[in-house]
Design an enzyme around this catalytic site. Structure first.
Site, mmCIF file in Angstrom:
data_model
loop_
_atom_site.group_PDB
_atom_site.id
_atom_site.type_symbol
_atom_site.label_atom_id
_atom_site.label_comp_id
_atom_site.label_asym_id
_atom_site.label_seq_id
_atom_site.Cartn_x
_atom_site.Cartn_y
_atom_site.Cartn_z
ATOM 1 N N ARG A 161 0.845 -1.195 0.000
ATOM 2 C CA ARG A 161 0.000 0.000 0.000
ATOM 3 C C ARG A 161 0.881 1.245 0.000
ATOM 4 O O ARG A 161 2.096 1.153 0.158
ATOM 5 C CB ARG A 161 -0.956 -0.009 1.191
ATOM 6 C CG ARG A 161 -0.274 0.052 2.539
ATOM 7 C CD ARG A 161 -1.312 0.128 3.661
ATOM 8 N NE ARG A 161 -0.676 0.177 4.974
ATOM 9 C CZ ARG A 161 -1.339 0.200 6.118
ATOM 10 N NH1 ARG A 161 -2.658 0.184 6.128
ATOM 11 N NH2 ARG A 161 -0.698 0.252 7.267
ATOM 12 N N ASN B 33 -4.840 8.608 4.142
ATOM 13 C CA ASN B 33 -4.672 7.841 5.386
ATOM 14 C C ASN B 33 -3.213 7.903 5.814
ATOM 15 O O ASN B 33 -2.320 7.591 5.035
ATOM 16 C CB ASN B 33 -5.062 6.369 5.163
ATOM 17 C CG ASN B 33 -5.154 5.597 6.473
ATOM 18 O OD1 ASN B 33 -5.996 5.896 7.321
ATOM 19 N ND2 ASN B 33 -4.273 4.632 6.661
ATOM 20 N N GLU B 34 -2.979 8.326 7.042
ATOM 21 C CA GLU B 34 -1.628 8.298 7.613
ATOM 22 C C GLU B 34 -0.552 8.725 6.604
ATOM 23 O O GLU B 34 0.330 7.941 6.242
ATOM 24 C CB GLU B 34 -1.320 6.905 8.165
ATOM 25 C CG GLU B 34 -2.181 6.535 9.344
ATOM 26 C CD GLU B 34 -1.692 5.267 10.065
ATOM 27 O OE1 GLU B 34 -0.922 4.505 9.475
ATOM 28 O OE2 GLU B 34 -2.103 5.067 11.222
ATOM 29 N N GLU C 226 -7.860 5.696 15.300
ATOM 30 C CA GLU C 226 -7.553 4.260 15.239
ATOM 31 C C GLU C 226 -6.812 3.857 16.509
ATOM 32 O O GLU C 226 -5.862 4.530 16.934
ATOM 33 C CB GLU C 226 -6.595 3.946 14.081
ATOM 34 C CG GLU C 226 -7.176 4.003 12.701
ATOM 35 C CD GLU C 226 -6.138 3.574 11.659
ATOM 36 O OE1 GLU C 226 -5.167 2.869 12.012
ATOM 37 O OE2 GLU C 226 -6.294 3.953 10.490
ATOM 38 N N PHE D 288 -4.441 -11.018 11.068
ATOM 39 C CA PHE D 288 -4.123 -11.350 12.465
ATOM 40 C C PHE D 288 -4.043 -10.106 13.347
ATOM 41 O O PHE D 288 -3.555 -10.152 14.474
ATOM 42 C CB PHE D 288 -2.844 -12.186 12.543
ATOM 43 C CG PHE D 288 -3.006 -13.509 11.849
ATOM 44 C CD1 PHE D 288 -3.951 -14.425 12.303
ATOM 45 C CD2 PHE D 288 -2.269 -13.815 10.719
ATOM 46 C CE1 PHE D 288 -4.147 -15.640 11.652
ATOM 47 C CE2 PHE D 288 -2.456 -15.030 10.062
ATOM 48 C CZ PHE D 288 -3.392 -15.945 10.525
ATOM 49 N N HIS D 289 -4.506 -8.985 12.813
ATOM 50 C CA HIS D 289 -4.641 -7.760 13.611
ATOM 51 C C HIS D 289 -6.012 -7.805 14.265
ATOM 52 O O HIS D 289 -7.002 -8.136 13.618
ATOM 53 C CB HIS D 289 -4.522 -6.551 12.680
ATOM 54 C CG HIS D 289 -4.408 -5.231 13.383
ATOM 55 N ND1 HIS D 289 -5.456 -4.669 14.090
ATOM 56 C CD2 HIS D 289 -3.385 -4.365 13.470
ATOM 57 C CE1 HIS D 289 -5.048 -3.499 14.579
ATOM 58 N NE2 HIS D 289 -3.801 -3.294 14.226
HETATM 59 C C1 GAL Z 1 -2.592 1.926 10.565
HETATM 60 C C2 GAL Z 1 -3.440 1.983 9.315
HETATM 61 C C3 GAL Z 1 -4.546 0.956 9.314
HETATM 62 C C4 GAL Z 1 -4.050 -0.365 9.792
HETATM 63 C C5 GAL Z 1 -3.465 -0.178 11.169
HETATM 64 C C6 GAL Z 1 -2.979 -1.480 11.781
HETATM 65 O O1 GAL Z 1 -1.307 2.334 10.263
HETATM 66 O O2 GAL Z 1 -3.981 3.259 9.115
HETATM 67 O O3 GAL Z 1 -5.051 0.851 7.995
HETATM 68 O O4 GAL Z 1 -3.065 -0.832 8.915
HETATM 69 O O5 GAL Z 1 -2.370 0.693 11.105
HETATM 70 O O6 GAL Z 1 -2.393 -1.272 13.036
#
Ligand code: GAL
Ligand code: ZN
Length: 703
Positions: free
Chosen positions: A111, A149-150, A306, A356-357
């Site tokens: 990504r 995003n980020e 998040e 696995f997150h």
């Molecule tokens: C962030 C991201 C999310 C996901 C998350 C996992 O960096 O914006 O899409 O990947 O981490 O911890």
């Protein structure tokens, strides 16, 4: 601009229904309602589905998703989906792929595979954003735009030719002439004089290290270039949907970009944070990140966009969050100014890179600990409307500066250093003393704070020196630590004893650096931890290290005093008898200079002294001994107490815990326990002259 805030804290997470058959969507919204979800972020990584081939958009599925969410009373933070271009894009425009410092072209397949300066990327992203804005700008579910995003998470620096050209344009706009650039960069050294801007490259891998000012300008440029990506999307959104607020999710205390320059451009600050559940220091670091978010918004409420419900999948070993730990960290964010607690992600993926997150809804479904904890938090937050929009007020300011961060970690310096470690220590010392801390820019209104700490402001402008001086004159107790004011904004050394204009504020000047062995040793080096001892100067009234000598490490320097009072001196070693800590009365306040890095006890003693002399009100309620990191933060009329330590703590503050309904006096908070107390008066007044030094055996967290 309509406020995006609801009646009770936002609660929800990234919702990626495109990963699932439609049959699952109904269950999703049912469970969201059951959990008290009121906001979901949709479409963050949906570009390849929204635009399956160049210029052909497929919005049908997203229409259905947004309509379903709306029918169920759920609000949407709609992503512009530009964070990951589809495979067709990278194949059509291979020159848009980022180039590393070593000249490696990154491949598509994960990504964020775009160069921020790529005109093709900006054009395609812009077209998608316009299409989304036109289609969904007045959809009743959409309350917030989530741009990209980020930014910079994986690619914060690109060294390709397109980026090189953009860097040259940025430099021309900054310096105007190549002569001015040569002067600023000091190119007379190492035969680096440029004849024209065309000769300038990004600081790619070179035989020895790059020109320091070139490297710093490239850091600044890279932050600006990503910001330009953000602003180009924002401009389209403002044009098509002027009534909808925008955000982009920050990443805590992130080195890649200078959030001070970004913050004025978001309508609401939002943040992603993933402290390691297995790291006992995690909550302390997280506290600083959350204080930064509140500070970036100048005190306005922000959104935790998040966090993980349990484990992440990015570390070598990924501990889940223990029972109650997710809740405790959520309340930490709330206490420090968040008006929303969201997660990555709603439903744990069955496929792909992050299966696995953890997620709010785990693989195993609703008969799970994680789901029950999510439900509990959702229901509690639903009852905490009183917190929305209220302010967390700080008594101390901690100067934080990206230029200094980037520059003090360059090569060719007196000693290797971690800027974040230096700043974090002072954040922890102030926090543990019971103060709430704002992070601030050195030249932005310091006078409002009774205590100002300026840790290692290596790159210091004249304006910053003036603002620091103004704070002391106006009555603040200002503490400046080593490695401050060494260079100006072009990294040219401050001549005549370092510290620049701060010499008159502090009443001292610096002759020579004397770093100690053992700090941030190179990999493979034999660790030698050289220490320095500092002792109170004989005869100084109210000396800081009254309970004995303090130990310091990493750094010492030879300080000459002009008019300050020496509070402590080095004992033994190369600088035996030289000043280690000085204090200068300045206007209505005081300016302290610390020429070394004391251990935690030494820092705590110094902070106690600053609290005493400034007469600041400490908000810590009384807790019984034996605890680890216990946070207490006042937000609005509420006092949040969160026990991150292993041992239970007992509260001695009168009031009612809003979460349990119980009286808070005598309440026992177990590990990860939280109380949100409506309390009449929990302030402990410390006025000048009061003895605040407690015996060493009492843990700092109960003071
Ligand atoms: C962030 C991201 C999310 C996901 C998350 C996992 O960096 O914006 O899409 O990947 O981490 O911890
Ligand atoms: Zn590039």
């Amino acid at each position: 601009m309509n406020s995006p805030f609801a009646q009770s804290p936002w609660f929800g997470g990234d919702y990626n229904p495109e990963q699932w058959p439609e049959a699952v969507w109904e269950e999703d919204v049912d469970l969201m309602r059951r959990a008290g979800v009121n906001l979901v972020t949709v479409g963050v990584f949906a570009w390849s589905l929204l635009e399956p081939e160049e210029g052909r958009y497929e919005f049908g599925w997203l229409d259905d998703v947004l309509d379903l969410l709306h029918a169920n009373g759920l609000k949407v933070d709609l992503a512009t989906a530009t964070a990951s271009p589809p495979p067709w894009f990278s194949h059509a425009y291979p020159e848009s792929l980022p180039l590393t410092i070593d000249g490696v072209r990154l491949s598509p397949g994960s990504r964020q595979e775009y160069c921020p300066s790529s005109p093709q990327y900006r054009r395609s992203a812009g077209r998608l954003v316009r299409a989304l804005a036109e289609r969904y700008g007045d959809h009743p579910a959409v309350v917030l735009w989530h741009i990209n995003n980020e930014y910079g998470c994986h690619v914060s620096r690109c060294y390709c030719d397109e980026s090189a050209a953009a860097f040259r344009r940025w430099l021309e706009a900054k310096y105007g002439s190549i002569a001015a650039l040569n002067e600023a960069w000091g190119t007379a050294f190492w035969s680096q004089r440029f004849s024209s801007f065309a000769e300038i490259l990004p600081p790619r891998t070179t035989p020895a290290y790059a020109n320091p000012t070139q490297a710093l300008d490239f850091d600044r440029f890279s932050s600006d270039e990503l910001l330009a990506c953000y602003l180009s999307e924002k401009a389209i959104l403002r044009e098509v949907t002027p009534g909808l607020p925008v955000t982009t999710n920050f990443m805590g205390v992130f080195r890649g970009v200078d959030y001070w320059s970004w913050a004025p451009h978001v309508d609401v600050v939002s943040d992603d944070l993933y402290p390691d559940p297995a790291d006992p220091a995690g909550p302390r670091a997280a506290a600083m990140a959350r204080d930064l978010m509140r500070s970036l918004g100048r005190g306005r409420p922000w959104i935790l966009m998040e966090q993980a419900a349990g484990a992440v999948n990015t570390r070598p070993s990924n501990a889940p969050k223990a029972a109650g730990q997710m809740r405790a960290l959520s309340y930490q964010a709330l206490a420090r100014g968040a008006d929303g607690i969201l997660f990555f992600q709603w439903r744990q993926s069955a496929a792909g890179a992050e299966k696995f997150h953890s997620a709010m809804l785990p693989h195993a479904g609703t008969e799970t600990r994680v789901w029950r904890e999510v439900e509990r938090l959702g229901s509690e937050l639903g009852g905490l409307g009183a917190v929305m929009g209220t302010a967390t007020r700080a008594q101390a300011a901690l100067v934080f500066d990206w230029d200094s961060w980037w520059a003090i970690e360059q090569r060719g310096l007196p000693a290797a250093t971690s800027y974040l470690a230096l700043v974090s220590r002072w954040h922890a010392a102030l926090t543990e003393a019971g103060l709430t801390v704002d992070l601030v820019q050195a030249d932005a209104g310091l006078t409002a704070y009774p205590i100002v700490v300026v840790p290692s402001l290596f790159v210091m402008t004249d304006a910053q020196a003036e603002a620091i001086d103004a704070a002391a004159r106006a009555g603040s107790s200002v503490l400046v630590t080593d490695q401050t004011g060494i260079v100006d904004e072009n990294l040219r050394a401050r001549l005549g004893g370092y510290l620049g204009e701060l010499q008159s504020t502090l009443g001292v000047w610096i002759e020579e650096f004397w770093p100690l062995a053992g700090a941030w040793a190179r990999p493979g080096a034999i660790p030698v931890a050289e220490e320095a001892t500092i002792a109170p100067t004989v005869g100084v009234a109210g000396a800081v290290f009254v309970d004995g000598r303090a130990t310091a490490a990493e750094w010492t320097e030879a300080v000459h005093v002009r008019e300050a009072e020496v509070q402590a001196v080095f004992v033994g070693g190369a600088l035996d008898g030289w000043p280690a800590l000085t204090r200068n009365t300045r206007g209505a306040g005081a300016a302290w200079y610390l020429a070394t890095r004391p251990d935690a006890d030494g820092r705590a003693a110094l902070v106690r002294r600053l609290i005493t002399e400034s007469g600041v009100r400490v908000e810590r309620p009384v807790l019984e001994p034996g605890c680890g990191f216990v946070e207490s933060v006042r937000r609005g009329d509420l006092l949040f107490v969160i026990n991150h330590g292993a041992a239970p703590v007992s509260l001695a503050v009168e009031g009612t815990d809003l979460l349990s309904g119980d009286a808070s006096l005598g309440m026992l908070l177990p590990q990860h326990g939280v109380a949100v107390i409506a309390a009449a008066n929990v302030d402990v007044q410390l006025s000048p002259g009061t003895s605040t030094i407690l015996p060493k055996t009492v843990p700092s967290s109960i003071r």
